[in-house]
Write a protein that holds these residues in place. Structure first.
Motif, mmCIF file in Angstrom:
data_model
loop_
_atom_site.group_PDB
_atom_site.id
_atom_site.type_symbol
_atom_site.label_atom_id
_atom_site.label_comp_id
_atom_site.label_asym_id
_atom_site.label_seq_id
_atom_site.Cartn_x
_atom_site.Cartn_y
_atom_site.Cartn_z
ATOM 1 N N PHE A 154 0.829 -1.211 0.000
ATOM 2 C CA PHE A 154 0.000 0.000 0.000
ATOM 3 C C PHE A 154 0.864 1.263 0.000
ATOM 4 C CE2 PHE A 154 -4.318 -1.526 1.914
ATOM 5 C CZ PHE A 154 -4.384 -2.508 0.942
ATOM 6 N N ALA A 155 2.071 1.158 0.554
ATOM 7 C CA ALA A 155 2.952 2.323 0.647
ATOM 8 C C ALA A 155 3.350 2.844 -0.730
ATOM 9 C CB ALA A 155 4.200 1.976 1.458
ATOM 10 N N GLU A 156 3.187 2.011 -1.760
ATOM 11 C CA GLU A 156 3.570 2.417 -3.114
ATOM 12 C C GLU A 156 2.525 3.309 -3.782
ATOM 13 O OE1 GLU A 156 4.328 -1.152 -5.253
ATOM 14 O OE2 GLU A 156 5.884 -1.857 -3.864
ATOM 15 N N VAL A 157 1.330 3.414 -3.174
ATOM 16 C CA VAL A 157 0.288 4.273 -3.739
ATOM 17 C C VAL A 157 0.711 5.728 -3.576
ATOM 18 C CG1 VAL A 157 -2.128 4.972 -3.603
ATOM 19 C CG2 VAL A 157 -1.499 2.580 -3.226
ATOM 20 N N GLU A 158 0.753 6.456 -4.671
ATOM 21 C CA GLU A 158 1.224 7.833 -4.653
ATOM 22 C C GLU A 158 0.078 8.813 -4.401
ATOM 23 O OE1 GLU A 158 3.306 8.514 -8.280
ATOM 24 O OE2 GLU A 158 4.923 7.090 -7.814
ATOM 25 N N VAL A 159 0.436 10.045 -4.067
ATOM 26 C CA VAL A 159 -0.559 11.084 -3.786
ATOM 27 C C VAL A 159 -1.454 11.282 -5.006
ATOM 28 C CG1 VAL A 159 -0.915 13.518 -3.237
ATOM 29 C CG2 VAL A 159 0.954 12.257 -2.147
ATOM 30 N N ASP A 179 -0.803 13.055 2.911
ATOM 31 C CA ASP A 179 0.029 12.020 3.519
ATOM 32 C C ASP A 179 -0.775 10.801 3.962
ATOM 33 O OD1 ASP A 179 2.327 13.579 3.261
ATOM 34 O OD2 ASP A 179 2.001 14.573 5.194
ATOM 35 N N ASP A 180 -2.097 10.863 3.823
ATOM 36 C CA ASP A 180 -2.956 9.830 4.397
ATOM 37 C C ASP A 180 -3.402 8.793 3.372
ATOM 38 O OD1 ASP A 180 -2.940 11.062 6.940
ATOM 39 O OD2 ASP A 180 -4.481 12.471 6.274
ATOM 40 N N LEU A 181 -3.406 7.533 3.821
ATOM 41 C CA LEU A 181 -3.929 6.426 3.022
ATOM 42 C C LEU A 181 -5.339 6.095 3.479
ATOM 43 C CD1 LEU A 181 -1.014 3.831 2.712
ATOM 44 C CD2 LEU A 181 -2.222 4.911 0.816
ATOM 45 N N VAL A 244 -6.675 1.132 8.214
ATOM 46 C CA VAL A 244 -5.282 0.984 7.789
ATOM 47 C C VAL A 244 -4.414 1.581 8.884
ATOM 48 C CG1 VAL A 244 -3.563 1.504 6.029
ATOM 49 C CG2 VAL A 244 -5.955 1.245 5.374
ATOM 50 N N LEU A 245 -3.564 0.765 9.478
ATOM 51 C CA LEU A 245 -2.695 1.220 10.557
ATOM 52 C C LEU A 245 -1.280 0.703 10.339
ATOM 53 C CD1 LEU A 245 -4.885 0.436 13.706
ATOM 54 C CD2 LEU A 245 -4.530 2.671 12.682
ATOM 55 N N ILE A 246 -0.318 1.400 10.930
ATOM 56 C CA ILE A 246 1.044 0.883 10.973
ATOM 57 C C ILE A 246 1.170 0.083 12.260
ATOM 58 C CG2 ILE A 246 3.486 1.464 11.133
ATOM 59 C CD1 ILE A 246 2.940 3.952 9.508
ATOM 60 N N ARG A 247 1.338 -1.221 12.132
ATOM 61 C CA ARG A 247 1.459 -2.109 13.291
ATOM 62 C C ARG A 247 2.816 -2.789 13.231
ATOM 63 N NH1 ARG A 247 -1.664 -6.231 14.118
ATOM 64 N NH2 ARG A 247 -2.556 -5.762 16.156
ATOM 65 N N ASP A 248 3.572 -2.648 14.312
ATOM 66 C CA ASP A 248 4.929 -3.197 14.355
ATOM 67 C C ASP A 248 5.762 -2.707 13.175
ATOM 68 O OD1 ASP A 248 4.210 -4.628 16.636
ATOM 69 O OD2 ASP A 248 3.547 -6.357 15.472
ATOM 70 N N LEU A 251 2.578 -1.429 7.431
ATOM 71 C CA LEU A 251 1.197 -1.101 7.095
ATOM 72 C C LEU A 251 0.346 -2.364 7.144
ATOM 73 C CD1 LEU A 251 1.470 1.398 4.100
ATOM 74 C CD2 LEU A 251 0.261 1.801 6.246
ATOM 75 N N SER A 252 -0.813 -2.281 7.800
ATOM 76 C CA SER A 252 -1.694 -3.436 7.934
ATOM 77 C C SER A 252 -3.143 -2.992 7.819
ATOM 78 C CB SER A 252 -1.481 -4.128 9.289
ATOM 79 O OG SER A 252 -0.130 -4.512 9.471
#
Length: 264
Positions: A154-159, A179-181, A244-248, A251-252
């Motif tokens: 998911f981090a590859e999705v651009e603005v 900055d938000d997904l 969608v959260l950053i866990r450990d 992105l999850s």
């Protein structure tokens, strides 16, 4: 077996006693070590501090849907919270509570027994005490639970981009505004078709952050990205948001165990 557990506990207690502040801080921030400290009653932070830290970890997700959460107090095992912003009334309020807040609070403070939720406009309880066990009740009633799935892609999705992903058999629509997904199940609630091909647009005459909308390629219905997928204009339909959260550090997303969205 009990003797082995006691030995581990004694060794961990000795480790805590020998650790310098920097090492202790690193141990507390490690989820696995922090869990062991809780099990053996050695965690250096009290329950309120741990709950505050847990809420801080989910605050980016709440903020991405126009909301926030305030900790009022922890008393007699009950965590009292106040929902702020659109989290108080948006269609994803139950998702916000059940997946983000509950998961974080229970992991950080397993000794808590319930959550009180208050509205931002008054100190009247919105829904009374919600027991930790019942927060997932309507999901369990459907025959399943929820699970977190790592989605570093998911981090590859651009603005400004909208992309489709299949995660554990579930089709998701993901977009990035600023900055938000944001992630939603891939189904338009108006025409019931896939949102594949949807575009992220900005509506004139609305505040910059509220202006981002997803437009269905089939029926042209508009849905507010910042408003948790609520339909813009007439109608009360809304997209189904997925946390969608950053866990450990990864992105999850949180998905229902039996959640499978058919491709249309």
């Amino acid at each position: 077996m009990r003797e082995v557990v006691q030995l581990y506990g004694a060794a961990l207690e000795r480790t805590v006693a020998l650790a310098d502040p920097a090492t202790m801080d690193a141990m507390v921030r490690d989820d696995l070590v922090s869990s062991l400290l809780l099990v053996h009653g050695l965690h250096p932070h009290d329950v309120e501090t741990r709950v505050r830290t847990a809420l801080d970890s989910v605050r980016p997700y709440l903020g991405s849907h126009g909301g926030d959460v305030e900790l009022i107090e922890v008393a007699d095992g009950v965590v009292r919270l106040r929902l702020l912003g659109s989290c108080n009334s948006c269609p994803s309020s139950s998702v916000t509570l059940e997946t983000a807040v509950q998961d974080a609070v229970q992991a950080a403070a397993p000794e808590t027994t319930g959550i009180d939720v208050e509205t931002p406009d008054s100190h009247e309880l919105k829904s009374g005490v919600i027991s930790v066990e019942s927060l997932f009740s309507h999901v369990h009633a459907d025959g399943g639970g929820t699970h977190w799935v790592e989605v570093p892609e998911f981090a590859e999705v651009e603005v400004g981009e909208v992309a489709g992903f299949r995660v554990s058999g579930t089709d998701l629509l993901v977009c990035r505004s600023g900055d938000d997904l944001y992630a939603y199940r891939d189904r338009c609630p108006v025409c019931e078709h896939s949102m594949a091909g949807a575009v992220l647009e900005r509506m004139m005459g609305r505040p910059a952050r509220d202006a981002a909308v997803l437009t269905c390629p089939t029926c042209s219905a508009h849905f507010s990205v910042y408003g948790a997928g609520a339909r813009v204009g007439t109608g009360s339909e809304h997209l189904a948001p997925v946390p969608v959260l950053i866990r450990d550090g990864v992105l999850s997303v949180a998905l229902a165990d039996d959640s499978v969205i058919p491709v249309t």
